[in-house]
Design a protein around this motif. Structure first.
Motif, mmCIF file in Angstrom:
data_model
loop_
_atom_site.group_PDB
_atom_site.id
_atom_site.type_symbol
_atom_site.label_atom_id
_atom_site.label_comp_id
_atom_site.label_asym_id
_atom_site.label_seq_id
_atom_site.Cartn_x
_atom_site.Cartn_y
_atom_site.Cartn_z
ATOM 1 N N ARG A 1 0.803 -1.210 0.000
ATOM 2 C CA ARG A 1 0.000 0.000 0.000
ATOM 3 C C ARG A 1 0.849 1.279 0.000
ATOM 4 N NH1 ARG A 1 -2.663 -4.219 1.746
ATOM 5 N NH2 ARG A 1 -4.907 -4.333 1.376
ATOM 6 N N ARG A 2 2.139 1.126 -0.287
ATOM 7 C CA ARG A 2 3.016 2.297 -0.352
ATOM 8 C C ARG A 2 2.572 3.200 -1.497
ATOM 9 N NH1 ARG A 2 5.169 -1.827 -2.954
ATOM 10 N NH2 ARG A 2 6.445 -1.500 -4.812
ATOM 11 N N SER A 3 2.985 4.441 -1.424
ATOM 12 C CA SER A 3 2.597 5.430 -2.434
ATOM 13 C C SER A 3 3.399 5.243 -3.722
ATOM 14 C CB SER A 3 2.845 6.837 -1.896
ATOM 15 O OG SER A 3 4.241 7.123 -1.889
ATOM 16 N N SER A 4 3.075 6.042 -4.720
ATOM 17 C CA SER A 4 3.821 5.997 -5.982
ATOM 18 C C SER A 4 5.268 6.457 -5.791
ATOM 19 C CB SER A 4 3.127 6.867 -7.035
ATOM 20 O OG SER A 4 3.056 8.209 -6.589
ATOM 21 N N LEU A 5 5.527 7.105 -4.668
ATOM 22 C CA LEU A 5 6.900 7.519 -4.323
ATOM 23 C C LEU A 5 7.592 6.468 -3.438
ATOM 24 C CD1 LEU A 5 6.236 11.284 -3.494
ATOM 25 C CD2 LEU A 5 7.189 10.304 -5.598
ATOM 26 N N GLY B 1 -7.501 -0.713 4.098
ATOM 27 C CA GLY B 1 -6.134 -0.584 3.604
ATOM 28 C C GLY B 1 -5.804 0.826 3.149
ATOM 29 N N LYS B 2 -6.650 1.783 3.472
ATOM 30 C CA LYS B 2 -6.407 3.187 3.102
ATOM 31 C C LYS B 2 -5.621 3.865 4.217
ATOM 32 C CE LYS B 2 -9.320 3.204 -0.461
ATOM 33 N NZ LYS B 2 -8.866 3.025 -1.770
ATOM 34 N N TRP B 3 -4.654 4.671 3.813
ATOM 35 C CA TRP B 3 -3.875 5.424 4.798
ATOM 36 C C TRP B 3 -4.764 6.491 5.419
ATOM 37 C CZ3 TRP B 3 0.343 3.170 6.223
ATOM 38 C CH2 TRP B 3 1.038 2.366 5.327
ATOM 39 N N THR B 4 -4.797 6.559 6.736
ATOM 40 C CA THR B 4 -5.576 7.587 7.419
ATOM 41 C C THR B 4 -4.689 8.762 7.820
ATOM 42 O OG1 THR B 4 -5.325 6.464 9.548
ATOM 43 C CG2 THR B 4 -7.293 5.936 8.242
ATOM 44 N N VAL B 5 -3.419 8.509 7.973
ATOM 45 C CA VAL B 5 -2.405 9.560 8.139
ATOM 46 C C VAL B 5 -1.339 9.249 7.101
ATOM 47 C CG1 VAL B 5 -0.725 10.659 9.658
ATOM 48 C CG2 VAL B 5 -2.892 9.845 10.603
ATOM 49 N N ARG B 6 -1.273 10.082 6.078
ATOM 50 C CA ARG B 6 -0.389 9.807 4.951
ATOM 51 C C ARG B 6 1.036 10.326 5.170
ATOM 52 N NH1 ARG B 6 -2.761 10.295 -0.592
ATOM 53 N NH2 ARG B 6 -3.952 8.414 -0.530
#
Length: 149
Positions: free
Chosen positions: A93-97, A109-114
């Motif tokens: 679930r890591r970001s595109s970065l 599985g959604k980040w609540t604090v990104r």
């Protein structure tokens, strides 16, 4: 002397059953759609009915070493499998970065604090990936570490 032999010398069979009992009581926390564990478990009753479905990355991803060693000592891969699944779920679930957030909803599985960084809430996840690679020699842990760090 192998890890298994070292721990058998230390525990002499006295502590291991207690550790197995404790970790078996923690296992219900991992029973989520993502495999990312709840942050709290009541050791008598399991996950509280109204427990929040948000976990920190550090809390969810730092069972690899302890659960891995327990799997080695007991011959029961259940422990390492749940810890590995949680680490993989965070990594996937890591970001595109290639960054992981600080807190995640364990059902969606959604980040609540990104927010990402090397501070509290995340740092132990990085640490455990690298230490698990060093201890167990599993290249997957090193690949995850190198990607997110």
């Amino acid at each position: 002397m192998t890890i298994h032999e070292s721990f058998n010398v230390i525990f002499r069979g006295e502590l291991l059953p207690l550790i197995v009992d404790l970790v078996n009581r923690l296992l219900p926390a991992f029973d989520t759609p993502t495999g990312i564990p709840y942050g709290t478990v009541n050791l008598m009753y399991g996950v509280p009915k109204n427990e929040i479905q948000i976990s920190s990355t550090a809390g969810a991803g730092t069972n690899l070493i302890e659960f891995g060693i327990l799997s080695i000592l007991t011959g029961n891969d259940t422990y390492i499998n749940v810890a590995r699944q949680a680490a993989r779920a965070l990594y996937q679930r890591r970001s595109s970065l290639d960054l992981v957030g600080n807190h995640i909803h364990i059902y969606t599985g959604k980040w609540t604090v990104r927010d990402s960084g090397v501070g509290a809430g995340i740092d132990s996840f990085y640490e455990y990936l690298f230490k698990s690679y060093m201890l167990f020699g599993d290249d997957e842990y090193l690949q995850m570490f190198n990607t997110v760090c």
